[in-house]
Design an enzyme around this catalytic site. Structure first.
Site, PDB file in Angstrom:
ATOM      1  N   THR A 126       0.982  -1.105  -0.047  1.00 51.98           N
ATOM      2  CA  THR A 126       0.103   0.053   0.091  1.00 51.98           C
ATOM      3  C   THR A 126       0.887   1.233  -0.028  1.00 51.98           C
ATOM      4  O   THR A 126       2.058   1.111   0.450  1.00 51.98           O
ATOM      5  CB  THR A 126      -0.846  -0.036   1.349  1.00 51.98           C
ATOM      6  OG1 THR A 126      -1.427   1.308   1.512  1.00 51.98           O
ATOM      7  CG2 THR A 126      -0.068  -0.351   2.498  1.00 51.98           C
ATOM      8  N   CYS A 161      -0.104   5.115  -5.641  1.00 52.57           N
ATOM      9  CA  CYS A 161      -1.266   4.105  -5.206  1.00 52.57           C
ATOM     10  C   CYS A 161      -1.064   3.059  -6.211  1.00 52.57           C
ATOM     11  O   CYS A 161      -1.028   3.053  -7.501  1.00 52.57           O
ATOM     12  CB  CYS A 161      -2.559   4.739  -5.435  1.00 52.57           C
ATOM     13  SG  CYS A 161      -4.006   3.509  -5.046  1.00 52.57           S
TER      14      CYS A 161
END
Length: 230
Positions: free
Chosen positions: A83, A196
């Protein structure tokens, strides 16, 4: 070969991207039937996003620290958080285990410096763009950052959470993100961080003129360097 520990589930699309890239990378480097040694613990993304909306970051850190400890118990030699956004609590996670955390921010900073960049644009979730934890990390490494206009944060965040985490890659979203990247270029960005994992499903180097720093791709490459002794 060292064992790579993964804390995933943020989203499962991101975890799948990491898993696939680590396996493909190992095969490319070692050939044949080679595959990496991995230990993964995944969290409930719905639970984390609810806590994120409530700004309960200490609790998020606790959940990810618990997942990291389970990965450590599984025999991992070092740890990755699959992440970007939840690197906001990376220090809390790192403090919970005795194995090193390969911090995405360090990997990106090294790649930016190797490319001769001093100012990078950041595209990601609202938290990644506006919170300041990434900007602060990069500043400590001598890099400046620019982010999209605040008016663009909500729709980028919506595209991530309502489209990309579900595997929906839409041309109209790609075109708009490219426009935002061009605006970052106009404001002095010398390269752009795809901050991302799911953004890498949407944008690649062929889509933009500005040099791209794909966070997940760089993170995976650094993990393989470490695990395979490159």
């Amino acid at each position: 070969m060292q064992t790579i520990g993964l804390v995933g589930g943020m989203s499962w699309e991101s975890s799948a991207a990491y898993y696939r890239a680590l396996n493909l990378g190992t095969r490319e480097r070692q050939g044949g039937l080679a595959s990496p040694r991995l230990v993964m613990s995944t969290v409930d993304f719905a639970e984390l996003t609810a806590l994120e909306e409530a700004e309960r970051w200490d609790q998020i850190g606790t959940l990810l620290a618990d997942a990291a400890r389970s990965v450590e118990r599984g025999g991992a030699d070092f740890l990755l958080l699959c992440t970007t956004t939840f690197h906001k609590v990376a220090d809390q996670v790192a403090d919970a285990v005795d194995i090193p955390l390969l911090h995405l921010g360090d990997v990106v900073a090294d790649a930016a410096k190797d490319a001769g960049l001093s100012t990078i644009g950041v595209i990601g979730t609202t938290v990644a763009m506006s919170d300041g934890f990434l900007a602060g990390h990069f500043a400590d490494r001598g890099l400046e950052t620019v982010v999209p206009d605040p008016a663009d944060h909500d729709w980028i965040n919506t595209a991530i959470y309502e489209e990309l985490v579900h595997g929906h890659v839409l041309d109209r979203t790609r075109r708009r993100v490219v426009e935002v990247i061009d605006q970052l270029w106009d404001r002095g960005a010398e390269g752009v961080l795809l901050g991302c994992t799911e953004i890498e499903l949407l944008i690649g180097q062929s889509d933009v003129d500005l040099p791209v720093l794909p966070a997940t791709t760089l993170h995976v490459a650094a993990a393989l360097d470490r695990a395979l002794g490159a």
